[in-house]
Structure formats: C-alpha cells, structure tokens
Design a protein around this motif. Structure first.
Motif, PDB file in Angstrom:
ATOM      1  N   VAL A 104       0.834  -1.210   0.000  1.00 26.86           N
ATOM      2  CA  VAL A 104       0.000   0.000   0.000  1.00 26.86           C
ATOM      3  C   VAL A 104       0.864   1.254   0.000  1.00 26.86           C
ATOM      4  O   VAL A 104       0.573   2.230  -0.692  1.00 26.86           O
ATOM      5  N   LEU A 105       1.950   1.219   0.761  1.00 27.14           N
ATOM      6  CA  LEU A 105       2.899   2.336   0.800  1.00 27.14           C
ATOM      7  C   LEU A 105       4.247   1.873   0.261  1.00 27.14           C
ATOM      8  O   LEU A 105       4.681   0.754   0.566  1.00 27.14           O
ATOM      9  N   PRO A 106       4.929   2.700  -0.493  1.00 27.86           N
ATOM     10  CA  PRO A 106       6.199   2.271  -1.093  1.00 27.86           C
ATOM     11  C   PRO A 106       7.260   1.907  -0.070  1.00 27.86           C
ATOM     12  O   PRO A 106       8.118   1.065  -0.331  1.00 27.86           O
ATOM     13  N   GLY A 107       7.196   2.535   1.112  1.00 28.22           N
ATOM     14  CA  GLY A 107       8.174   2.226   2.156  1.00 28.22           C
ATOM     15  C   GLY A 107       7.687   1.193   3.149  1.00 28.22           C
ATOM     16  O   GLY A 107       8.408   0.877   4.103  1.00 28.22           O
ATOM     17  N   GLY A 108       6.482   0.686   2.953  1.00 29.47           N
ATOM     18  CA  GLY A 108       5.948  -0.337   3.847  1.00 29.47           C
ATOM     19  C   GLY A 108       5.054   0.216   4.927  1.00 29.47           C
ATOM     20  O   GLY A 108       3.877  -0.121   5.008  1.00 29.47           O
ATOM     21  N   CYS A 109       5.611   1.090   5.793  1.00 29.91           N
ATOM     22  CA  CYS A 109       4.837   1.616   6.918  1.00 29.91           C
ATOM     23  C   CYS A 109       5.253   3.050   7.228  1.00 29.91           C
ATOM     24  O   CYS A 109       6.428   3.315   7.524  1.00 29.91           O
ATOM     25  N   PHE A 110       4.318   3.950   7.167  1.00 28.84           N
ATOM     26  CA  PHE A 110       4.576   5.363   7.480  1.00 28.84           C
ATOM     27  C   PHE A 110       5.075   5.511   8.909  1.00 28.84           C
ATOM     28  O   PHE A 110       6.086   6.182   9.168  1.00 28.84           O
ATOM     29  N   VAL A 173       8.015  -7.386  10.542  1.00 31.41           N
ATOM     30  CA  VAL A 173       7.802  -7.683   9.126  1.00 31.41           C
ATOM     31  C   VAL A 173       8.317  -6.557   8.234  1.00 31.41           C
ATOM     32  O   VAL A 173       8.809  -6.800   7.125  1.00 31.41           O
ATOM     33  N   ILE A 174       8.199  -5.312   8.702  1.00 34.70           N
ATOM     34  CA  ILE A 174       8.450  -4.153   7.850  1.00 34.70           C
ATOM     35  C   ILE A 174       9.853  -4.186   7.253  1.00 34.70           C
ATOM     36  O   ILE A 174      10.033  -4.060   6.038  1.00 34.70           O
ATOM     37  N   ARG A 178      11.480  -6.591   3.419  1.00 30.74           N
ATOM     38  CA  ARG A 178      12.077  -5.809   2.337  1.00 30.74           C
ATOM     39  C   ARG A 178      13.536  -6.197   2.103  1.00 30.74           C
ATOM     40  O   ARG A 178      14.062  -6.006   1.010  1.00 30.74           O
ATOM     41  N   LEU A 179      14.177  -6.731   3.122  1.00 30.73           N
ATOM     42  CA  LEU A 179      15.579  -7.110   2.989  1.00 30.73           C
ATOM     43  C   LEU A 179      15.751  -8.611   2.757  1.00 30.73           C
ATOM     44  O   LEU A 179      16.780  -9.046   2.223  1.00 30.73           O
ATOM     45  N   GLY A 182      10.311 -11.764   1.336  1.00 30.17           N
ATOM     46  CA  GLY A 182       9.070 -11.151   1.780  1.00 30.17           C
ATOM     47  C   GLY A 182       7.952 -12.128   2.094  1.00 30.17           C
ATOM     48  O   GLY A 182       7.392 -12.106   3.200  1.00 30.17           O
ATOM     49  N   PRO A 183       7.565 -13.007   1.156  1.00 26.80           N
ATOM     50  CA  PRO A 183       6.484 -13.962   1.436  1.00 26.80           C
ATOM     51  C   PRO A 183       6.770 -14.855   2.634  1.00 26.80           C
ATOM     52  O   PRO A 183       5.868 -15.154   3.423  1.00 26.80           O
ATOM     53  N   ALA A 184       8.008 -15.292   2.785  1.00 25.75           N
ATOM     54  CA  ALA A 184       8.358 -16.153   3.917  1.00 25.75           C
ATOM     55  C   ALA A 184       8.234 -15.399   5.228  1.00 25.75           C
ATOM     56  O   ALA A 184       7.748 -15.937   6.227  1.00 25.75           O
ATOM     57  N   VAL A 185       8.670 -14.143   5.235  1.00 26.82           N
ATOM     58  CA  VAL A 185       8.579 -13.319   6.444  1.00 26.82           C
ATOM     59  C   VAL A 185       7.120 -13.126   6.847  1.00 26.82           C
ATOM     60  O   VAL A 185       6.753 -13.245   8.025  1.00 26.82           O
ATOM     61  N   LEU A 186       6.280 -12.831   5.881  1.00 30.05           N
ATOM     62  CA  LEU A 186       4.854 -12.663   6.163  1.00 30.05           C
ATOM     63  C   LEU A 186       4.245 -13.951   6.711  1.00 30.05           C
ATOM     64  O   LEU A 186       3.444 -13.929   7.653  1.00 30.05           O
TER      65      LEU A 186
END
Length: 210
Positions: A104-110, A173-174, A178-179, A182-186
C-alpha cells in the motif's frame, strides 16, 4: 453550487497531495517532507501547495492525520468485521500483514519510518505520533482484554503484554520483508501470532489451524 464545487475540488486535491506525502514519508521520512519536494513529486506548483499549508510542521501534522485515517480504514476496519474475541484479534494481525504485503505504501509503513526521526525531537509532531502509537497499542490491548472477557483467551493472559508481543511481531515484518524473503517473512509473522493465540485460547478451534 459553484463555491461548493470549488471546495470539493480543493478537498480532493488536498487528499491527493496528502496521499503522495504519506507515501513519500514512508520512504524518506517526515524531516525531508517539504512543499518543494511535494511540488516535484505531485507536479503541483509550490504556490498551489502553499494554499493548503503555510508551514512544514502543519504539513507534517496533516500527513500523520492522513496516515492514521488510512491505517484505520485499511487495517482496523476489516478487523472489526470479524467476530469479537480471539478471531477479531487475529483478523487485525492478518489485516496488518495484508497492508504490508499488498505494498500500500512504497516504504511499507509510514509510522515505522517516521518514529525514529521524532522519538527524541520534542514538539507537536512528536506528540501527535506518540498519541497515534499509544492509541494503536491500546486498541490491540482492548481486543485482547475483550477476548479474555469472552473466555476465548485464558484468564492468566496479560492484555498489555500480549498486545506488545503481537505489535512487535507485526513491526518486525516491515524491515525483514524488504531485505529478506518477503512472502516467507509474512508467513512466519502470521504463524507466530496464530500459534501464540491458539496456545493461549481454551477454544483453539475458533482459529485456523495454520
């Protein structure tokens, strides 16, 4: 009617700008958020932006408000449609993971991006961010307490402690998504909270098995 139309267009323009501002801040933080930077990003002149915000701090505060509303609509709202109790608590965690996973946000979390900027910087923005974070933690705590009252979590559960654990697992998760993978972390974050809730619930059948 003409004036009403202008007001409506002005509100839509302001919301479009704030949406861009929150997305930008999720990557670069609030400190770098300026009318000049927004003008470049949105293609709106600085004079046009100045009609909405007279100074940088007001822009930052409005960005926090918009991000709070976005979070409420896309994370809290879906969770509240689940049955009260342990299922609503888990639905909140899943909605949060969906927010991150959907990009939803390019950086993940505002809020994750900006809290480190203002944690030791006193002022109106610091206070507004702190309030938003307290309200979020308190909301999770109330859901936990509600599940305890309904008998869907053990009476021994400390609502504040479990709320902290759930929030921490979501926040992890944030960066990791990203590093790393991603799917595994979620998947790990979802399973960690699910297993914790199933262990603490006298009625684990209310929750998915995996």
């Amino acid at each position: 009617m003409t004036q009403d139309g202008r007001l409506l267009r002005g509100m839509r323009s302001r919301e479009t700008i704030l949406q861009q501002a929150v997305g930008l801040a999720s990557v670069e933080g609030l400190a770098g958020l300026s009318l000049g930077r927004l003008a470049t990003t949105t293609g709106i002149s600085k004079s046009g932006l100045f009609a909405h915000w007279r100074d940088k701090e007001k822009l930052q505060l409005d960005a926090v408000e918009w991000a709070t509303r976005q979070w409420t609509e896309q994370v809290v709202g879906p969770a509240l449609r689940a049955p009260a109790g342990v299922r609503r608590l888990f639905a909140l965690h899943e909605a949060r993971l969906a927010f991150y996973g959907d990009g939803v946000l390019p950086g993940g979390c505002f809020f994750f991006a900006v809290q480190a900027e203002f944690d030791d910087r006193p002022g109106a923005v610091h206070d507004r961010l702190a309030r938003a974070m307290r309200e979020w933690q308190e909301f999770i705590r109330r859901l936990v307490a509600g599940a305890v009252e309904l008998g869907e979590l053990a009476e021994s559960v400390d609502p504040a402690q479990l709320a902290y654990e759930i929030d921490a697992l979501g926040e992890m998760v944030i960066i990791h998504s990203r590093l790393l993978d991603g799917p595994a972390v979620l998947a790990h974050a979802r399973r960690a909270v699910l297993q914790r809730l199933r262990t603490l619930s006298p009625h684990p059948e209310l929750l998915p098995e995996d």
